[in-house]
Write an enzyme that holds these catalytic residues in place. Structure first.
Site, PDB file in Angstrom:
ATOM      1  N   GLU A   1      -5.091  -4.930  10.565  1.00 11.90           N
ATOM      2  CA  GLU A   1      -4.085  -3.888  10.756  1.00 11.90           C
ATOM      3  C   GLU A   1      -4.368  -3.154  12.067  1.00 11.90           C
ATOM      4  OE1 GLU A   1      -2.183  -2.645   6.770  1.00 11.90           O
ATOM      5  OE2 GLU A   1      -3.942  -1.414   7.066  1.00 11.90           O
TER       6      GLU A   1
ATOM      7  N   GLY B   1       2.671   2.416  10.800  1.00 15.54           N
ATOM      8  CA  GLY B   1       3.602   3.531  10.648  1.00 15.54           C
ATOM      9  C   GLY B   1       4.324   3.909  11.931  1.00 15.54           C
TER      10      GLY B   1
ATOM     11  N   HIS C   1      -9.474   1.012   5.038  1.00 22.55           N
ATOM     12  CA  HIS C   1      -8.177   1.239   5.693  1.00 22.55           C
ATOM     13  C   HIS C   1      -8.389   2.185   6.879  1.00 22.55           C
ATOM     14  CE1 HIS C   1      -4.102   2.527   6.500  1.00 22.55           C
ATOM     15  NE2 HIS C   1      -3.701   1.435   5.876  1.00 22.55           N
TER      16      HIS C   1
ATOM     17  N   GLU D   1      -6.810   4.629   7.931  1.00 27.00           N
ATOM     18  CA  GLU D   1      -6.651   6.063   7.630  1.00 27.00           C
ATOM     19  C   GLU D   1      -7.916   6.616   6.973  1.00 27.00           C
ATOM     20  OE1 GLU D   1      -2.932   5.579   5.513  1.00 27.00           O
ATOM     21  OE2 GLU D   1      -2.009   4.994   7.404  1.00 27.00           O
TER      22      GLU D   1
ATOM     23  N   GLY E   1       5.147   1.440   4.663  1.00 24.05           N
ATOM     24  CA  GLY E   1       6.453   2.059   4.443  1.00 24.05           C
ATOM     25  C   GLY E   1       7.466   1.170   3.728  1.00 24.05           C
TER      26      GLY E   1
ATOM     27  N   ASN F   1       0.875  -1.176   0.000  1.00 21.53           N
ATOM     28  CA  ASN F   1       0.000   0.000   0.000  1.00 21.53           C
ATOM     29  C   ASN F   1       0.911   1.226   0.000  1.00 21.53           C
ATOM     30  OD1 ASN F   1      -1.746   2.096   0.505  1.00 21.53           O
ATOM     31  ND2 ASN F   1      -2.317   1.438   2.574  1.00 21.53           N
TER      32      ASN F   1
ATOM     33  N   LYS G   1       0.125   4.234  -0.170  1.00 19.74           N
ATOM     34  CA  LYS G   1      -0.511   5.431   0.410  1.00 19.74           C
ATOM     35  C   LYS G   1      -0.278   6.627  -0.526  1.00 19.74           C
ATOM     36  CE  LYS G   1      -0.107   3.247   4.866  1.00 19.74           C
ATOM     37  NZ  LYS G   1      -0.062   3.363   6.306  1.00 19.74           N
TER      38      LYS G   1
ATOM     39  N   SER H   1       3.637  -2.051  10.381  1.00 13.59           N
ATOM     40  CA  SER H   1       5.088  -2.102  10.613  1.00 13.59           C
ATOM     41  C   SER H   1       5.701  -3.462  10.280  1.00 13.59           C
ATOM     42  CB  SER H   1       5.418  -1.685  12.050  1.00 13.59           C
ATOM     43  OG  SER H   1       5.045  -0.324  12.258  1.00 13.59           O
TER      44      SER H   1
END
Ligand code: 13P
Length: 249
Positions: free
Chosen positions: A166, A172, A94, A96, A233, A9, A11, A211
């Site tokens: 998640e 993150g 998600h 976010e 990330g 992902n 983002k 992570s």
């Protein structure tokens, strides 16, 4: 036997030249991997990424989808548009999107339905916040998020979907759920689905996200109910993403 899936992902990251460098590396190694790989770039790069992965065993995904099929919804992108651009997967719910863009369980379930109607495979993201975990509500929250989809569409809808657990506190932050913490929630998710349809549950891929790094991927993916990962990330760094993909082999 569930084939492992590792999805990146991206983002709101990327640029034409960066995407090209990253995918050149991934494409070069993709054929040697047993797991399935997917990348979910921002919408404007779908066409670029599609052309870079053409003929290679890397699937394309998007990060969100409108719950509406078409119409006066400025700024939205429909499932049929994503399908036309070659997407196989789309993330829905998600954390976010839930936290920053007000997506409720009901909206997420509607997006899940819209994705499937367009022929896409939704990757339904669920997970608890730190305060929910600390107050012992993890399984309750995850079950509620899952139920929104199950109540709307029935368990059969899960036969062409993926779930991603998640934990919000792990996204993150560099703090990963321990393999046993993750396994416990994955097993609860599978049990909830199994209560409605054991065959669907047995075949459902449940990814872990939060992570995931080259150092912890192998142990996470070694858990019996963890069928791969949703990577943030580390999906932007070719070496890291590829090491994680190899860990899923
Ligand atoms: P990180 O891997 O950066 O923690 O992000 C996880 C995530 O949100 C993937 O969807």
């Amino acid at each position: 036997m569930r084939r492992k899936l590792v999805a990146g992902n991206w983002k709101m990251h990327g640029a034409l030249h960066q995407n090209s460098e990253l995918l050149t590396r991934i494409v070069a190694e993709a054929s040697g991997l047993l797991c399935e790989i997917a990348v979910c770039p921002p919408y404007p790069y779908l066409a670029q990424v599609r052309s870079l992965i053409q003929g290679v065993a890397v699937a394309l995904g998007a990060q969100s989808v409108s719950e509406h099929p078409s119409g006066a919804f400025t700024g939205e992108v429909s499932g049929s548009m994503l399908a036309e651009f070659g997407c196989r997967y789309v993330l829905v719910g998600h954390s976010e999107r839930r936290a920053l863009f007000g997506e409720t369980d009901t909206v997420v379930a509607a997006k899940f339905e819209a994705a499937q109607k367009a022929g896409l495979i939704p990757i339904l993201c669920v997970g608890e916040t730190l305060s929910e975990r600390e107050s012992g509500k993890t399984e309750f929250v995850v079950a509620r998020q899952l139920s929104a989809v199950l109540d709307r569409l029935g368990v059969a809808a899960m036969s062409s979907a993926v779930v991603a657990y998640e934990p919000v506190w792990a996204i993150g932050t560099g703090v990963t759920a321990s393999p046993s913490q993750a396994q416990e929630v994955h097993a609860a998710i599978r049990a909830q689905i199994a209560a409605l349809g054991s065959g669907v549950a047995a075949d459902l891929r449940i990814l872990y996200g939060g992570s995931v790094k080259p150092q912890n991927a192998k142990e996470l993916f070694g858990q019996s109910d963890i069928d791969g990962g949703l990577i943030g990330g580390a999906a932007l760094v070719a070496d890291d993403f590829l090491t994680i993909c190899h860990a899923a082999n």
